[in-house]
Design a protein around this motif. Structure first.
Motif, PDB file in Angstrom:
ATOM      1  N   ASP A  72       4.242  38.248  -4.732  1.00  0.00           N
ATOM      2  CA  ASP A  72       4.737  39.117  -3.659  1.00  0.00           C
ATOM      3  C   ASP A  72       5.519  38.310  -2.616  1.00  0.00           C
ATOM      4  O   ASP A  72       6.579  38.730  -2.148  1.00  0.00           O
ATOM      5  N   ARG A  75       1.005  46.438  -7.805  1.00  0.00           N
ATOM      6  CA  ARG A  75       1.934  45.352  -7.505  1.00  0.00           C
ATOM      7  C   ARG A  75       3.401  45.639  -7.838  1.00  0.00           C
ATOM      8  O   ARG A  75       4.268  44.857  -7.456  1.00  0.00           O
ATOM      9  N   ASP A 116      -0.501  37.566  -5.094  1.00  0.00           N
ATOM     10  CA  ASP A 116      -0.014  37.448  -3.709  1.00  0.00           C
ATOM     11  C   ASP A 116       1.148  36.457  -3.637  1.00  0.00           C
ATOM     12  O   ASP A 116       2.105  36.656  -2.867  1.00  0.00           O
TER      13      ASP A 116
END
Length: 351
Positions: free
Chosen positions: A207, A230, A204
């Motif tokens: 990202d 991802r 995360d």
């Protein structure tokens, strides 16, 4: 998030990369003609079995190869239009490594200096590349630790690597990698040996960095689930070559190369009943010091024919944005199914 360099080209371009090493058994053709492009703000996945050449490909970008055993390194690696193979070791260390391209290694315990405090290891590149004072570097190190989710960052600056958990050490590695605001991050198996909660937190974070900073990421992994979820683009490697490439979602929804399809079918799935046996790929990868003529995957391939032994098929465009290196690719319109047979009757080949 897509993006390009100011000139309109890819941020990173690898063209016909070849890396061969000397071993007691002979010369190993570890990377054999790999080409790929990474745009700014995107995540490009490099996936394949262990020994397929993923890590050597990624380390070649920064010139992090064992010189004593290196027999040959050919091809081109361009970053923002600059030929990295044409740079001296001094230029790479001063202008590229850590400053414009950073790397997160698989095992942070061996990548971090065990006798140096965390704060000093984060501050070093800040003082070297950005010329910050000791106080400025310390304050920036605290902020970096806070950004990557380290609790009580001021106290952690005085910790040694062995005093942190595996997830915290990996976050420290990411903080060091991000310290000089690089344009490209190479992450080599960054979540190996971490529990799933920490894995999700780190991914995360990647990202968010892509979204906020326009950071490009080359994500190296053998985990197809991670790559499929991802990555924007993916290159599938086998025996030192890219055998399939394209948008990650499209490649894993309907793989064309038999190897990609077998990898996808071997993934564990939540919908399977308890105690379901995992599928495996029969046979073993070829020895890189004695690659067979023709397609390297033919001895394990359920669709191989006699002509597969003649020459290795080149990576050929098969659809917009997609390429495959196979004489008998699967139909693009046929999605992969966990319980379906991989092979079908193929004219001129085996089932």
């Amino acid at each position: 998030m897509n993006g390009t360099t100011a000139s309109g080209g890819a941020l990173l371009e690898i063209e016909d990369l070849r890396v061969h090493f000397a071993t007691p058994a002979g010369v190993a053709e570890v990377v054999n003609g790999v080409s790929l492009r990474i745009e700014a703000g995107t995540v490009h996945g490099l996936v394949g079995e262990s020994g397929s050449g993923k890590s050597v490909t990624s380390r070649s970008v920064l010139g992090l190869l064992p010189r004593r055993s290196l027999v040959r390194r050919d091809g081109a690696v361009r970053f923002a239009g600059r030929d990295l193979f044409g740079l001296s070791e001094e230029e790479m260390g001063r202008d590229i490594r850590g400053r414009q391209i950073a790397m997160v290694f698989q095992d942070p315990m061996t990548a971090l200096n065990p006798v140096m405090r965390i704060g000093h290891q984060i501050a070093m590149p800040l003082r070297l590349h950005k010329g910050l004072s000791r106080r400025q570097a310390r304050d920036t190190a605290v902020e970096l630790l806070r950004q990557v989710g380290i609790p009580h960052p001021e106290a952690r600056l005085r910790a040694y690597p062995h005093e942190l958990s595996g997830g915290q050490r990996q976050r420290v590695m990411i903080a060091i990698a991000l310290s000089c605001d690089p344009q490209l991050l190479i992450a080599d198996e960054p979540t190996t040996a971490l529990d799933v909660t920490v894995q999700a937190q780190i991914l995360d974070l990647f990202d968010r960095l892509c979204e906020e900073r326009g950071l490009a990421i080359l994500l190296v992994s053998h985990d197809l689930g991670l790559i499929a979820e991802r990555c924007d683009e993916v290159s599938v490697m086998y025996a030192g070559r890219v055998v399939e490439s394209g948008p990650a979602e499209a490649v894993f929804d309907a793989p064309e190369h038999p190897y990609t399809r077998l990898l996808e079918q071997a993934r564990p799935r939540l919908e399977n009943p308890p105690h379901t046996l995992l599928k495996t790929i029969s046979g073993r990868p070829p020895r890189l010091v004695d690659l067979p003529p023709g397609c390297s995957f033919r001895d394990r391939c359920p669709r191989a024919g006699d002509d597969c032994a003649e020459s290795f098929p080149p990576l050929t465009p098969s659809a917009p944005g997609r390429s495959v290196a196979c004489l008998r690719p699967h139909d693009l319109l046929v999605p992969v199914a966990a319980g379906s047979p991989v092979s079908a009757a193929v004219p001129g080949g085996s089932a």
